[in-house]
Design a protein around this motif. Structure first.
Motif, PDB file in Angstrom:
ATOM      1  N   GLY A   1      39.447  36.976 -16.424  1.00 19.14           N
ATOM      2  CA  GLY A   1      40.836  37.396 -16.628  1.00 19.14           C
ATOM      3  C   GLY A   1      40.969  38.018 -18.006  1.00 19.14           C
ATOM      4  O   GLY A   1      40.260  38.970 -18.333  1.00 19.14           O
ATOM      5  N   SER A   2      41.856  37.452 -18.832  1.00 16.15           N
ATOM      6  CA  SER A   2      41.994  37.976 -20.189  1.00 16.15           C
ATOM      7  C   SER A   2      41.315  37.046 -21.196  1.00 16.15           C
ATOM      8  O   SER A   2      41.584  37.108 -22.385  1.00 16.15           O
ATOM      9  N   LYS A   3      40.444  36.180 -20.696  1.00 15.74           N
ATOM     10  CA  LYS A   3      39.890  35.114 -21.531  1.00 15.74           C
ATOM     11  C   LYS A   3      38.385  35.304 -21.679  1.00 15.74           C
ATOM     12  O   LYS A   3      37.693  35.573 -20.701  1.00 15.74           O
ATOM     13  N   ILE A   4      37.879  35.175 -22.912  1.00 17.19           N
ATOM     14  CA  ILE A   4      36.430  35.239 -23.118  1.00 17.19           C
ATOM     15  C   ILE A   4      35.890  33.821 -23.034  1.00 17.19           C
ATOM     16  O   ILE A   4      36.316  32.947 -23.786  1.00 17.19           O
ATOM     17  N   VAL A   5      34.985  33.585 -22.089  1.00 13.17           N
ATOM     18  CA  VAL A   5      34.421  32.247 -21.930  1.00 13.17           C
ATOM     19  C   VAL A   5      33.042  32.231 -22.564  1.00 13.17           C
ATOM     20  O   VAL A   5      32.167  33.007 -22.188  1.00 13.17           O
ATOM     21  N   ILE A   6      32.860  31.365 -23.570  1.00 16.78           N
ATOM     22  CA  ILE A   6      31.548  31.261 -24.217  1.00 16.78           C
ATOM     23  C   ILE A   6      30.963  29.889 -23.939  1.00 16.78           C
ATOM     24  O   ILE A   6      31.673  28.953 -23.556  1.00 16.78           O
ATOM     25  N   LYS A   7      29.649  29.755 -24.120  1.00 14.46           N
ATOM     26  CA  LYS A   7      28.994  28.479 -23.833  1.00 14.46           C
ATOM     27  C   LYS A   7      28.670  27.714 -25.107  1.00 14.46           C
ATOM     28  O   LYS A   7      28.616  26.495 -25.113  1.00 14.46           O
TER      29      LYS A   7
END
Lengths: 140, 362
Positions: free
Chosen positions: A17-23
């Motif tokens: 979506g508009s979200k950056i998902v990092i690990k």
């Protein structure tokens, strides 16, 4: 925020979506974002329990000049590095999340029970929280 | 080496609006450190949301900030409307904007009274409450409640707007009264001595501490979400941005903001007086389920930016609901702002930030 440029530097991240998902490497990502783009405010940190996976923390950054919001999200088990060296407002957010979700922020020395009394058992916004505190018994 | 004194300011101190405890370390009258302690008014707003359906939760959100109830109602309704992709009709928008801005005026009026009382001046408190009373009377006539209105619903308002002549009367009386306040307060030498140059908040510090709303705009940063808000589309107004950075500027900015709000109320009033049928996009709130996903909305409340975040899993209750409130960050700022100040200035500086504790405690 230029996503393609971002993707080249940090692997194991994705755009949902508009979200950056990092690990991992939260402070590295925030450091990069602050150096390259004019984000100047951490509006809030949103925590949400995801059951066995852990707790999802969403960092909501804002740039006054560009009028742009940025969401960076990371899922953690029980501890993560603090971002208080970038934003002082994180002191407040992290304290609240420590109280309600039990996440420890390494580097934040002001963590304490904020809303719940000292010595309260459990963290109320976790999905597996059970109200077992003896102080509630008079209520029955 | 002098002895260090620990002092408890609050929780029952009359100047701490609500219940705020400040743990101060003093050297004589100088504050060495300040540790705010909040949570006395914690009601578990976020936890309660997870156990209630959306319509059950709606009357509760007014109580997050009881001085600006319309704002939180509006914020919650809008987040749900975003999820259901409802676009509000013009008349509903005009009604909501008019009530929000009247609410902002009443909230700022209370602040002016309470702030001057903090500084030891008692009369402005009565004057400000007299004018605020007119607005609350109007709200009571319209919604049946003086503070917890529960008037906005998902997709519209509970009933059509009425008693517009009362709003007209408020708009005709207020400018004159505001001039009176300015005559008593703005150039008063005692007031100036206690506020000018006190509690300096640099723009960079304010942003770093996530301060929003009037406090940020009084430090010279032009950030007013109303300009990007689709609710205010078609209204002509400007953000009050001042560059004084001190307590006095924060006072003056609020006075100017009341005037700007009156301008917006006037525009809404002209539109509403044309009449026109109230078309709403109401939805059946019973068994209301939001589609799975994350929903987010922001609003410019009197005490800073307020945000609502809802995570839905498709159930009839939110999976997670998070509030961002302006006062919570202002309380955190006290640590920095009070350090190195004198004890008698502490109340003046804390008062100038307009902290409301139920909002901070949620």
């Amino acid at each position: 925020m230029n996503w393609n440029e971002f993707e080249k530097i940090f692997d194991d991240c994705e755009l949902v979506g508009s979200k950056i998902v990092i690990k991992s490497n939260l402070s590295g990502v925030i450091d990069f974002v602050l150096k390259e783009y004019p984000y100047d405010m951490l509006k809030e940190i949103i925590a949400s329990d995801k059951g066995d996976e852990g707790v999802e923390l969403t960092y909501h950054l804002y740039s006054v000049d560009d009028e742009e919001d940025l969401f960076i999200s990371i899922t953690v088990k029980d501890e993560i590095e603090s971002v208080t060296n970038f934003f002082k407002s994180a002191e407040a957010d992290e304290c609240e999340i420590y109280d309600l979700f039990g996440i420890k922020f390494i580097g934040n020395e002001n963590l304490k029970r904020l809303y719940m009394p000292e010595g309260w058992q459990g963290h109320p916004l976790k999905k597996d929280y059970k109200e077992t505190d003896q102080r509630l018994e008079w209520n029955d | 080496m002098t002895n260090c004194l620990s002092l408890n300011l609050g929780p029952q101190h009359p100047s701490t609006h609500g219940v705020l405890r400040l743990l101060l370390k003093l050297d004589g009258e100088k504050i060495l450190s300040c540790e705010p302690d909040i949570g006395y008014l914690h009601r578990g707003m976020e936890k309660m949301a997870e156990k209630m359906s959306y319509i059950q939760y709606l009357p509760l959100v007014d109580r997050i900030d009881y001085l600006a109830g319309f704002f939180y109602s509006e914020l919650f309704c809008r987040t749900v409307e975003n999820a259901l992709e409802i676009e509000l009709p013009d008349k509903v928008r005009a009604i909501r904007v008019m009530l929000l801005e009247l609410n902002r005026i009443s909230s700022h009026l209370l602040w002016i009274g309470a702030f001057l009382m903090d500084l030891g001046a008692v009369s402005p408190f009565f004057y400000a409450f007299r004018e605020r009373e007119m607005i609350l009377r109007y709200f009571e006539k319209l919604t049946g409640q003086r503070m917890m209105y529960n008037y906005f619903v998902f997709g519209g308002v509970r009933k059509d707007i009425e008693f517009l002549e009362d709003v007209e009367e408020i708009l005709s009386i207020l400018p004159e009264k505001l001039d009176d306040y300015e005559k008593i307060i703005t150039d008063n030498p005692i007031f100036i001595m206690r506020t000018k140059g006190k509690g300096i908040l640099e723009a960079k510090t304010a942003l770093n501490y996530a301060i929003t709303g009037v406090n940020l705009r009084a430090s010279g940063v032009d950030y007013d979400y109303r300009h990007n808000d689709p609710l205010y589309k078609g209204f002509d107004f400007r953000a009050v941005v001042m560059d004084g950075k001190d307590s006095w500027t924060r006072y003056k900015a609020r006075i100017l903001e009341i005037k700007e709000s009156m301008n917006i109320v006037h525009q809404a009033l002209v539109y509403l007086k044309e009449g026109g049928k109230l078309e709403q996009k109401l939805i059946n709130p019973l068994n209301l389920k939001l589609p799975e996903g994350d929903y987010f909305q922001e609003i410019d409340a009197p005490r800073g930016t307020a945000c609502c975040y809802i995570k839905s899993t498709g159930e009839d209750k939110p999976y997670r609901l998070k509030w961002r409130t302006g006062s919570y960050y202002s309380v955190n700022l006290l640590k920095k702002l009070l350090k190195g100040e004198y004890l008698n200035d502490a109340i003046a500086i804390a008062g100038s930030l307009d902290i409301i504790l139920p909002e901070a405690d949620k």
